[in-house]
Write a protein that holds these residues in place. Structure first.
Motif, PDB file in Angstrom:
ATOM      1  N   LEU A  75       0.840  -1.153   0.023  1.00  0.00           N
ATOM      2  CA  LEU A  75      -0.179   0.154   0.113  1.00  0.00           C
ATOM      3  C   LEU A  75       0.814   1.308  -0.099  1.00  0.00           C
ATOM      4  O   LEU A  75       0.666   2.321  -0.800  1.00  0.00           O
ATOM      5  CB  LEU A  75      -0.970   0.018   1.235  1.00  0.00           C
ATOM      6  CG  LEU A  75      -1.812   1.061   1.151  1.00  0.00           C
ATOM      7  CD1 LEU A  75      -3.037   1.273   0.108  1.00  0.00           C
ATOM      8  CD2 LEU A  75      -2.727   1.001   2.440  1.00  0.00           C
ATOM      9  N   ALA A  76       1.887   1.096   0.674  1.00  0.00           N
ATOM     10  CA  ALA A  76       3.088   2.456   0.795  1.00  0.00           C
ATOM     11  C   ALA A  76       3.425   2.447  -0.747  1.00  0.00           C
ATOM     12  O   ALA A  76       3.726   3.715  -1.116  1.00  0.00           O
ATOM     13  CB  ALA A  76       3.855   2.182   1.804  1.00  0.00           C
ATOM     14  N   ALA A  97      -1.720   6.155  -8.035  1.00  0.00           N
ATOM     15  CA  ALA A  97      -2.232   5.997  -6.797  1.00  0.00           C
ATOM     16  C   ALA A  97      -3.753   6.328  -6.682  1.00  0.00           C
ATOM     17  O   ALA A  97      -4.501   5.535  -6.128  1.00  0.00           O
ATOM     18  CB  ALA A  97      -1.443   6.984  -5.744  1.00  0.00           C
ATOM     19  N   GLU A  98      -4.191   7.108  -7.444  1.00  0.00           N
ATOM     20  CA  GLU A  98      -5.729   7.606  -7.258  1.00  0.00           C
ATOM     21  C   GLU A  98      -6.599   6.559  -7.812  1.00  0.00           C
ATOM     22  O   GLU A  98      -7.699   6.278  -7.416  1.00  0.00           O
ATOM     23  CB  GLU A  98      -5.790   8.915  -8.190  1.00  0.00           C
ATOM     24  CG  GLU A  98      -5.785   8.911  -9.607  1.00  0.00           C
ATOM     25  CD  GLU A  98      -5.932  10.143 -10.203  1.00  0.00           C
ATOM     26  OE1 GLU A  98      -6.609  10.243 -11.399  1.00  0.00           O
ATOM     27  OE2 GLU A  98      -5.723  11.116  -9.742  1.00  0.00           O
ATOM     28  N   VAL A  99      -6.007   5.595  -8.687  1.00  0.00           N
ATOM     29  CA  VAL A  99      -6.859   4.418  -9.223  1.00  0.00           C
ATOM     30  C   VAL A  99      -6.317   3.199  -8.115  1.00  0.00           C
ATOM     31  O   VAL A  99      -7.355   2.443  -7.849  1.00  0.00           O
ATOM     32  CB  VAL A  99      -6.348   3.989 -10.730  1.00  0.00           C
ATOM     33  CG1 VAL A  99      -6.975   2.736 -11.141  1.00  0.00           C
ATOM     34  CG2 VAL A  99      -6.982   5.446 -11.637  1.00  0.00           C
ATOM     35  N   TRP A 100      -5.065   3.032  -8.124  1.00  0.00           N
ATOM     36  CA  TRP A 100      -4.877   1.667  -7.521  1.00  0.00           C
ATOM     37  C   TRP A 100      -5.133   1.582  -5.912  1.00  0.00           C
ATOM     38  O   TRP A 100      -5.295   0.780  -5.443  1.00  0.00           O
ATOM     39  CB  TRP A 100      -3.314   1.418  -7.695  1.00  0.00           C
ATOM     40  CG  TRP A 100      -3.146   0.967  -9.074  1.00  0.00           C
ATOM     41  CD1 TRP A 100      -2.576   1.724  -9.972  1.00  0.00           C
ATOM     42  CD2 TRP A 100      -3.383  -0.123  -9.636  1.00  0.00           C
ATOM     43  NE1 TRP A 100      -2.368   1.174 -11.330  1.00  0.00           N
ATOM     44  CE2 TRP A 100      -2.935  -0.114 -11.027  1.00  0.00           C
ATOM     45  CE3 TRP A 100      -3.946  -1.123  -9.352  1.00  0.00           C
ATOM     46  CZ2 TRP A 100      -3.215  -1.328 -11.936  1.00  0.00           C
ATOM     47  CZ3 TRP A 100      -4.317  -2.400 -10.221  1.00  0.00           C
ATOM     48  CH2 TRP A 100      -3.862  -2.357 -11.532  1.00  0.00           C
ATOM     49  N   VAL A 101      -4.629   2.804  -5.235  1.00  0.00           N
ATOM     50  CA  VAL A 101      -5.019   2.794  -3.860  1.00  0.00           C
ATOM     51  C   VAL A 101      -6.472   2.161  -3.412  1.00  0.00           C
ATOM     52  O   VAL A 101      -6.668   1.377  -2.545  1.00  0.00           O
ATOM     53  CB  VAL A 101      -4.542   4.107  -3.289  1.00  0.00           C
ATOM     54  CG1 VAL A 101      -4.923   4.205  -1.757  1.00  0.00           C
ATOM     55  CG2 VAL A 101      -2.933   3.982  -3.224  1.00  0.00           C
ATOM     56  N   PRO A 102      -7.598   3.080  -3.919  1.00  0.00           N
ATOM     57  CA  PRO A 102      -8.920   2.724  -3.827  1.00  0.00           C
ATOM     58  C   PRO A 102      -9.107   1.070  -3.958  1.00  0.00           C
ATOM     59  O   PRO A 102     -10.029   0.453  -3.311  1.00  0.00           O
ATOM     60  CB  PRO A 102      -9.813   3.608  -4.520  1.00  0.00           C
ATOM     61  CG  PRO A 102      -9.104   4.768  -4.741  1.00  0.00           C
ATOM     62  CD  PRO A 102      -7.465   4.257  -4.848  1.00  0.00           C
ATOM     63  N   ALA A 103      -8.653   0.819  -5.244  1.00  0.00           N
ATOM     64  CA  ALA A 103      -8.933  -0.738  -5.661  1.00  0.00           C
ATOM     65  C   ALA A 103      -8.409  -1.490  -4.632  1.00  0.00           C
ATOM     66  O   ALA A 103      -8.950  -2.623  -4.177  1.00  0.00           O
ATOM     67  CB  ALA A 103      -8.237  -0.984  -7.008  1.00  0.00           C
ATOM     68  N   TRP A 107      -8.449  -5.453  -0.455  1.00  0.00           N
ATOM     69  CA  TRP A 107      -7.873  -6.042   0.839  1.00  0.00           C
ATOM     70  C   TRP A 107      -9.146  -5.972   2.028  1.00  0.00           C
ATOM     71  O   TRP A 107      -9.042  -6.894   2.610  1.00  0.00           O
ATOM     72  CB  TRP A 107      -6.904  -4.902   1.384  1.00  0.00           C
ATOM     73  CG  TRP A 107      -6.266  -5.308   2.618  1.00  0.00           C
ATOM     74  CD1 TRP A 107      -6.310  -4.810   3.801  1.00  0.00           C
ATOM     75  CD2 TRP A 107      -5.340  -6.615   2.660  1.00  0.00           C
ATOM     76  NE1 TRP A 107      -5.646  -5.587   4.688  1.00  0.00           N
ATOM     77  CE2 TRP A 107      -4.996  -6.610   4.175  1.00  0.00           C
ATOM     78  CE3 TRP A 107      -4.962  -7.661   2.024  1.00  0.00           C
ATOM     79  CZ2 TRP A 107      -4.055  -7.494   4.625  1.00  0.00           C
ATOM     80  CZ3 TRP A 107      -4.021  -8.631   2.547  1.00  0.00           C
ATOM     81  CH2 TRP A 107      -3.548  -8.351   3.881  1.00  0.00           C
ATOM     82  N   THR A 108     -10.122  -5.295   1.915  1.00  0.00           N
ATOM     83  CA  THR A 108     -11.020  -5.228   2.859  1.00  0.00           C
ATOM     84  C   THR A 108     -12.001  -6.460   2.669  1.00  0.00           C
ATOM     85  O   THR A 108     -12.294  -7.182   3.551  1.00  0.00           O
ATOM     86  CB  THR A 108     -11.850  -4.023   2.841  1.00  0.00           C
ATOM     87  OG1 THR A 108     -11.157  -2.907   2.956  1.00  0.00           O
ATOM     88  CG2 THR A 108     -13.140  -4.128   3.539  1.00  0.00           C
ATOM     89  N   ARG A 109     -12.152  -6.681   1.313  1.00  0.00           N
ATOM     90  CA  ARG A 109     -13.020  -7.889   1.012  1.00  0.00           C
ATOM     91  C   ARG A 109     -12.311  -9.164   1.450  1.00  0.00           C
ATOM     92  O   ARG A 109     -12.970 -10.180   1.765  1.00  0.00           O
ATOM     93  CB  ARG A 109     -13.282  -7.890  -0.440  1.00  0.00           C
ATOM     94  CG  ARG A 109     -14.264  -9.142  -1.144  1.00  0.00           C
ATOM     95  CD  ARG A 109     -14.454  -9.005  -2.554  1.00  0.00           C
ATOM     96  NE  ARG A 109     -15.165  -7.653  -2.682  1.00  0.00           N
ATOM     97  CZ  ARG A 109     -14.711  -7.096  -3.834  1.00  0.00           C
ATOM     98  NH1 ARG A 109     -13.665  -7.466  -4.693  1.00  0.00           N
ATOM     99  NH2 ARG A 109     -15.016  -5.668  -4.274  1.00  0.00           N
ATOM    100  N   ALA A 110     -10.934  -9.372   1.133  1.00  0.00           N
ATOM    101  CA  ALA A 110     -10.216 -10.408   1.499  1.00  0.00           C
ATOM    102  C   ALA A 110     -10.404 -10.668   2.840  1.00  0.00           C
ATOM    103  O   ALA A 110     -10.461 -12.018   3.531  1.00  0.00           O
ATOM    104  CB  ALA A 110      -8.701 -10.246   0.927  1.00  0.00           C
TER     105      ALA A 110
END
Length: 82
Positions: A42-43, A51-57, A62-65
């Protein structure tokens, strides 16, 4: 038609190795990820130009996992089996 003895080096045949579609070695299991691996990834994503696309994805996946793992694995179930 006669076959000469020399064709098989004195009449002896060599032992044939059995062929198999299976690999002759066991695959090495991948090591489990370190507890800090997600934070490190994530860092890296946060400093990426995308980052604006990949961080939210990443955060969504990660939350779902984590949620899936809570439903599929229970420490209390493991303690009851021992």
């Amino acid at each position: 038609m006669a076959v000469g003895i020399g064709a098989y080096r004195g009449g002896k045949t060599r032992l044939e190795v059995a062929m198999s579609a299976q690999p002759d070695h066991a695959p090495v299991p991948s090591a489990p990820l370190a507890p800090t691996a997600a934070a490190q990834l994530l860092a890296q994503l946060r400093v990426s130009p995308r980052a604006e696309v990949w961080v939210p994805a990443f955060e969504q996946d990660w939350t779902r996992a984590l949620e899936d793992s809570r439903h599929s694995y229970s420490v209390s179930d493991q303690l009851r089996e021992t």
